[in-house]
Design an enzyme around this catalytic site. Structure first.
Site, PDB file in Angstrom:
ATOM      1  N   ARG A   1      44.410  45.169  35.276  1.00 12.83           N
ATOM      2  CA  ARG A   1      43.912  45.445  34.096  1.00 12.83           C
ATOM      3  C   ARG A   1      43.988  46.672  33.076  1.00 12.83           C
ATOM      4  NH1 ARG A   1      37.781  44.385  35.011  1.00 12.83           N
ATOM      5  NH2 ARG A   1      37.706  43.317  33.155  1.00 12.83           N
TER       6      ARG A   1
ATOM      7  N   HIS B   1      34.562  36.271  23.041  1.00 10.33           N
ATOM      8  CA  HIS B   1      35.495  36.920  22.182  1.00 10.33           C
ATOM      9  C   HIS B   1      35.173  37.022  20.784  1.00 10.33           C
ATOM     10  CE1 HIS B   1      39.080  36.813  19.789  1.00 10.33           C
ATOM     11  NE2 HIS B   1      39.651  38.130  20.510  1.00 10.33           N
TER      12      HIS B   1
ATOM     13  N   LYS C   1      38.495  52.621  30.493  1.00  8.95           N
ATOM     14  CA  LYS C   1      38.179  52.030  31.821  1.00  8.95           C
ATOM     15  C   LYS C   1      38.450  52.964  32.918  1.00  8.95           C
ATOM     16  CE  LYS C   1      38.677  47.624  31.913  1.00  8.95           C
ATOM     17  NZ  LYS C   1      39.667  46.400  31.487  1.00  8.95           N
TER      18      LYS C   1
ATOM     19  N   GLY D   1      39.801  42.248  24.726  1.00 12.83           N
ATOM     20  CA  GLY D   1      40.405  41.077  24.979  1.00 12.83           C
ATOM     21  C   GLY D   1      42.117  41.189  24.193  1.00 12.83           C
TER      22      GLY D   1
ATOM     23  N   CYS E   1      39.569  61.602  -6.393  1.00 12.10           N
ATOM     24  CA  CYS E   1      38.877  60.269  -6.797  1.00 12.10           C
ATOM     25  C   CYS E   1      39.983  59.141  -6.560  1.00 12.10           C
ATOM     26  CB  CYS E   1      38.651  60.373  -8.328  1.00 12.10           C
ATOM     27  SG  CYS E   1      40.014  60.575  -9.276  1.00 12.10           S
TER      28      CYS E   1
ATOM     29  N   MET F   1      44.467  42.970  25.054  1.00 16.78           N
ATOM     30  CA  MET F   1      45.771  43.256  26.068  1.00 16.78           C
ATOM     31  C   MET F   1      45.231  42.190  27.339  1.00 16.78           C
ATOM     32  SD  MET F   1      46.637  47.165  25.666  1.00 16.78           S
ATOM     33  CE  MET F   1      45.015  47.959  25.608  1.00 16.78           C
TER      34      MET F   1
ATOM     35  N   SER G   1      40.889  66.839 -10.118  1.00 16.82           N
ATOM     36  CA  SER G   1      40.569  65.758  -9.268  1.00 16.82           C
ATOM     37  C   SER G   1      41.692  65.208  -8.785  1.00 16.82           C
ATOM     38  CB  SER G   1      39.487  64.832 -10.091  1.00 16.82           C
ATOM     39  OG  SER G   1      39.444  63.656  -9.339  1.00 16.82           O
TER      40      SER G   1
ATOM     41  N   ARG H   1      31.041  51.233  29.730  1.00 17.01           N
ATOM     42  CA  ARG H   1      31.798  51.818  28.615  1.00 17.01           C
ATOM     43  C   ARG H   1      30.692  51.792  27.681  1.00 17.01           C
ATOM     44  NH1 ARG H   1      35.965  46.934  26.752  1.00 17.01           N
ATOM     45  NH2 ARG H   1      34.324  45.145  26.741  1.00 17.01           N
TER      46      ARG H   1
ATOM     47  N   TYR I   1      34.077  67.896  -3.260  1.00 19.25           N
ATOM     48  CA  TYR I   1      33.465  66.598  -3.320  1.00 19.25           C
ATOM     49  C   TYR I   1      34.760  65.335  -3.222  1.00 19.25           C
ATOM     50  CZ  TYR I   1      35.543  66.030  -7.982  1.00 19.25           C
ATOM     51  OH  TYR I   1      36.364  65.893  -9.276  1.00 19.25           O
TER      52      TYR I   1
HETATM   53  C1  PEP Z   1      44.540  57.855  -8.955  1.00 17.08           C
HETATM   54  O1  PEP Z   1      45.712  57.795  -9.277  1.00 17.08           O
HETATM   55  O2  PEP Z   1      44.286  58.314  -8.018  1.00 17.08           O
HETATM   56  C2  PEP Z   1      43.478  57.739  -9.684  1.00 17.08           C
HETATM   57  C3  PEP Z   1      42.165  57.600  -9.229  1.00 17.08           C
HETATM   58  O3  PEP Z   1      43.679  56.976 -11.128  1.00 17.08           O
HETATM   59  P1  PEP Z   1      44.179  55.587 -11.269  1.00 17.08           P
HETATM   60  O4  PEP Z   1      43.986  54.728  -9.943  1.00 17.08           O
HETATM   61  O5  PEP Z   1      43.179  55.078 -12.400  1.00 17.08           O
HETATM   62  O6  PEP Z   1      45.672  55.586 -11.664  1.00 17.08           O
END
Ligand code: PEP
Ligand code: MG
Length: 917
Positions: free
Chosen positions: A135, A497, A65, A144, A873, A146, A806, A379, A893
């Site tokens: 403000r 709000h 602001k 809203g 993963c 604060m 992974s 803003r 990935y």
């Molecule tokens: C993990 O541990 O991050 C994983 C992907 O395997 P799980 O959640 O099946 O233990």
């Protein structure tokens, strides 16, 4: 058939596939105090900036602001002048034990003196008093959350002068009573409803219904009663010295940075606690000074749809809080064109200039005082996901920004709202609309009606889907709003709000349905001739504003139109590939339709629960010799194989990483006595024998027990069976000719190279034999998860065997922190409350600790095997801040649950734009 209770590993996994809600990014480690020069104030440091001294690039110091008020001042726009007390002053306030030190106080008074000069009015001067608003204004907007105090600078003497000066005693005393009310509530923490009660009493005594009908004398009476109430509660008089009022108000705004609702909002929106808020002290202009005055909020484009047209609301003879609080329903901004054409034209011209200047949709607050327009704030406007996409795409088409800039304009998490279900069209046709409100935040919601935020939370905690129905919402309702499927309010416009907060969260909201008669005590509401009680189903459509007194089924969303175009730009920018976690052909197809380029984690244990499979699994578990175990496994094999075939086909030849059995075996066995009896009967074994097996599988800490690759070390025949299923499925699909499959086998929970080698040898022997027999040329890879700290520490050795890594950051987080992912929820709240952790490390990767292990393993792995394929993963694979981290450390990935795939694609693109590699 007795119901099998899933064990914590499996439950944790299933639970983990839902996108986490709360939590706060930043991944900051423990901190106790706000950081600022080790807690010491620097003498001579500047803490107060006049609006004329700042600019838009100073938002870290001046808050959003403050920076934008300075920018508008610089551009010569009509901005009531004032000064900003910096965010650094806020951190200093906390470091000084919640005190404003003398140096900062002096700078504030100096700022006030300069302001008096600029405004040509004096603070506390009855003949022509300068009144100010105080403000909050953080770096990131927190609507809203604060506190704000208006009309500051009044006391019994000043108000008299003010009444004379304005020649409007009613207005002067209205301003004074508002100030006492706000100051008492915000600064002195006297409950607002008590003041409302006093107003109601006076209205009753005077026989009037609306505040607007109260006279100047009535307002004076209110002032008297408010002050008496204050004295009674506080044991002292209301502070009459404007300078004391000012300093207390600044303190209160600093304090509000740490109020519970701000803390909840920050955690939800990943705003770090140590940013602090700035405070803006600005000359008051009065929208409540008569019929040629007013106040409003407007956007340069429609924040719900993105449509390019001035969009907003205003109220005549009102102060800002009246619009946002939703107490009176305002008029659309287009009416201002007729009411005050000159003001409208000036405002439209300023709005256009601001949008071109910031190259983004603006959200502006303005006040009209006796026909003169003032800009109170601008803003970048909060917007729905659909609007964010449309605005980003339109700004590119209008030549205002380029495609890469557009990619940065949509918050990845927001996409969630577009990926979630809409009402089923056929069911919708048959459904009866019972009422209509404003389409405040799009999407479809269906759930049971609750009437309070507390109930919403309680019901949601026990697994109910709820729609929160309120007359209006206030910031105290935030926790209930977070868990609700949808929010329905009786009062309030598009900028109330409820509307603003719901849009920010991507939650469906219908606001301002004035026909609803709600009875909080008896817990029901009536609408369109229907009486709907607590617990009854309703459905609301945040895109049309329609309300239905029934449950309506919903359907999945798809990526097309602007969304598709935008995602193409994102895909062009990103370096990370995005895979999905999927255990079934259905999930695989879903992930693929959202753009997944492969499966990064197929958890095979999820396939073992259905129908006959669980029986074969149990047969394998209760076997006390290899031969019997192999018999059980042989029964599982055809199921696994056909599942894998389905998954390969669903993924159309994209890579699929199949992870071997991971949970401890006891999770497949019953725990309740009646289930044990029933299952023993079904299996044709004695109850005692089943008890004995369950007993033998008991572990004190199963998450660190006999699970993961340890199962295959004990029972290599499990690895043989799973390898057979993976390879045979790949052979069969490849033989069909459409896709050439190269399987990827992932061994979980490895902590030692030799352990991996042991299992890999079994895999390789089995796979090579099958491939040879098939006569086709098939490549496959064996890799591992890095989810035990020791694996990360010895990744150079592990990479000798593993062809890919992974990162299983769910386990890696629990093992690095040493707390269980299933139990941490019980105590982590205390850690947030005490500011030890800022966010849930299972939702946002802890970059300092767990991240260090990931980085180390990346380096060590590549040292041994430069072309090793690296991914993640764990749940973090779909969390934007964690995805950014994955990009920065050079993973190939990320893999996440299907619904988070588009989020990860966008997060990866933004990371690549921000951190080129
Ligand atoms: C993990 O541990 O991050 C994983 C992907 O395997 P799980 O959640 O099946 O233990
Ligand atoms: Mg794991």
């Amino acid at each position: 058939m007795g119901h099998l209770r899933m064990g914590p590993k499996i439950r944790g996994v299933l639970k983990g596939s839902a996108p986490p809600t709360g939590g706060c990014g930043a991944n900051r480690a423990a901190f106790q105090t706000l950081k600022n020069n080790g807690g010491r104030s620097i003498v001579g440091k500047k803490y107060v900036y006049m609006f004329s001294e700042g600019n838009k690039d100073m938002r870290e110091l001046l808050g959003g602001k403050g920076a934008n008020l300075a920018e508008m001042t610089k551009a010569g726009m009509p901005v009531p002048q004032g000064f900003t007390v910096s965010t650094e002053a806020c951190t200093q306030y906390y470091n000084d034990g919640r005190q404003i030190n003398d140096d900062i106080q002096q700078q504030i008074y100096d700022g006030l003196a300069k302001m008096e000069e600029i405004c040509g009015k004096k603070f506390a001067d009855p003949s022509n008093p300068l009144l100010v608003s105080v403000r909050s204004g953080a770096r990131a907007s927190m609507p809203g959350m604060m506190d704000t105090i208006l009309n500051l600078g009044l006391n019994d003497t000043v108000v008299e002068g003010f009444a004379k000066f304005t020649n409007n005693p009613r207005f002067a005393y209205d301003s004074y009573r508002r100030f006492i009310q706000m100051f008492s509530d915000v600064v002195m923490e006297l409950p607002k409803p008590e003041f409302e009660k006093i107003i109601d009493q006076v209205k009753e005594e005077k026989g009037v219904k609306q505040d607007i009908e109260l006279t100047a004398e009535d307002m004076q009476e209110l002032v008297r009663r408010f002050k008496a109430f204050y004295r009674e509660k506080k044991g002292e008089d209301f502070p009459s010295d404007p300078k004391v009022q000012l300093m207390e108000a600044v303190k209160a705004v600093f304090r509000s940075w740490d109020n519970p609702r701000a803390n909840v909002y920050r955690r939800m929106n990943e705003i770090p606690y140590d940013w602090g808020t700035a405070v803006n002290v600005q000359q008051m202009v009065f929208g409540n000074s008569g019929e040629s005055s007013g106040t409003g909020v407007a956007f340069t484009r429609n924040p719900a749809t993105g449509e390019k047209a001035l969009f907003g609301e205003y109220l005549i003879n009102a102060q800002g809080e009246d619009v946002v609080a939703g107490v009176r329903t305002p008029s659309p901004i287009s009416h201002l064109k007729e009411d005050m054409p000159e003001v409208y034209n000036q405002f439209a011209e300023i709005a256009d200039r601001l949008e071109k200047h910031y190259k983004d949709m603006q959200d502006m607050e303005f006040t009209i005082e006796s026909g003169k327009l003032y800009m109170l704030q601008t803003r970048n406007g909060k917007r729905t996901a659909a609007a964010a996409l449309k605005v980003a795409v339109d700004l590119v088409d209008e030549g205002m920004i380029d495609e890469r800039e557009a990619v940065l304009r949509v918050e990845p998490k927001q996409l969630d709202a577009l990926l979630h279900p809409q009402f089923d069209a056929a069911a919708l046709k048959a459904a009866k609309v019972i009422g209509k409100g404003l389409a405040a935040s799009p999407g479809a919601a269906c759930g049971k009606v609750v009437f309070s935020a507390e109930d919403a939370k309680e019901w949601a905690d026990r697994g109910e889907k709820v729609v929160l129905v309120r007359r209006e919402t206030s910031p105290e309702d935030i926790e209930g709003m977070v868990v609700a499927q949808g929010i329905l309010t009786v009062r309030g416009g598009m900028t109330s709000h409820a509307a603003v907060v719901a849009r920010g969260m991507g939650t469906c909201c219908v606001s301002g349905c004035g026909e609803i008669e709600v009875d909080y005590d008896a817990k029901f509401f009536t609408l369109g001739g229907m009486t709907i009680k607590e617990g009854d189903y309703i459905s609301i459509d945040g895109s049309t504003g329609n309300i239905y007194g029934q449950a309506i089924p919903t359907v999945e969303a798809s990526i097309s139109g602007d969304f598709g175009r935008f995602m193409e730009w994102a895909d062009k920018a990103r370096k990370l590939e995005v895979y999905t976690n999927a255990d079934t052909p259905r999930d695989a197809k879903q992930g693929r339709s959202f753009g997944a380029q492969g499966i990064g984690l197929c958890r095979t244990e999820h396939m073992f629960f259905e129908g006959e499979r669980i029986k074969a699994m149990r047969e394998m578990i209760v076997a006390d010799n290899t031969e019997d175990r192999k018999k059980g496994l042989a029964k599982i094999l055809p199921y696994q194989q056909s599942d894998f075939e389905g998954i390969y086909e669903a993924m159309e030849g994209c890579p699929v990483i199949i992870r071997f059995l991971d949970p401890p075996l006891h999770e497949f066995l019953p725990t309740k006595e009646e289930d044990i009896k029933e299952i023993a009967g079904e299996m044709g074994i004695s109850v005692e024998k089943l008890h004995a097996v369950i007993e033998s599988l008991h572990e004190f800490n199963p998450m660190m027990g006999h699970r993961g690759c340890r199962l295959c070390v004990s029972y290599p025949e499990i690895a043989e069976m799973q390898t057979t299923a993976v390879i045979n499925a790949a052979i069969n699909v490849t033989k069909k000719g459409q896709y050439k499959i190269s399987p990827n086998i992932m061994i979980p929970l490895v902590g030692e190279e030799k352990e991996l080698k042991f299992v890999k040898d079994v895999v390789v022997a089995t796979a090579d034999k099958l491939i040879k027999e098939s006569g086709i040329d098939m490549k496959y890879e064996v890799g591992t998860m890095i989810e035990i700290p020791r694996a990360a520490l010895t990744a150079d050795e592990i990479a000798k065997e593993a062809e890919f890594f992974s990162f299983g950051t769910n386990d890696l987080t629990q093992m690095t922190f040493g707390f269980s992912r299933d139990d941490a929820g019980k105590f982590l709240n205390y850690y947030y409350e005490n500011k030890i952790y800022e966010s849930d490390p299972f939702a946002h990767l802890d970059q300092k600790g767990v991240g260090k292990l990931v980085e180390m393993a990346v380096k060590l792995g590549r040292q041994t095997r430069p072309d090793i394929h690296l991914g993640i993963c764990g749940e973090h694979g779909g969390d934007p801040t964690s995805v950014e981290f994955c990009h920065r450390v050079g993973l190939n990935y990320v893999s996440c649950s299907p619904f988070r795939v588009p989020i990860a694609r966008l997060a990866a693109a933004q990371a690549a734009i921000k951190y080129p590699r």
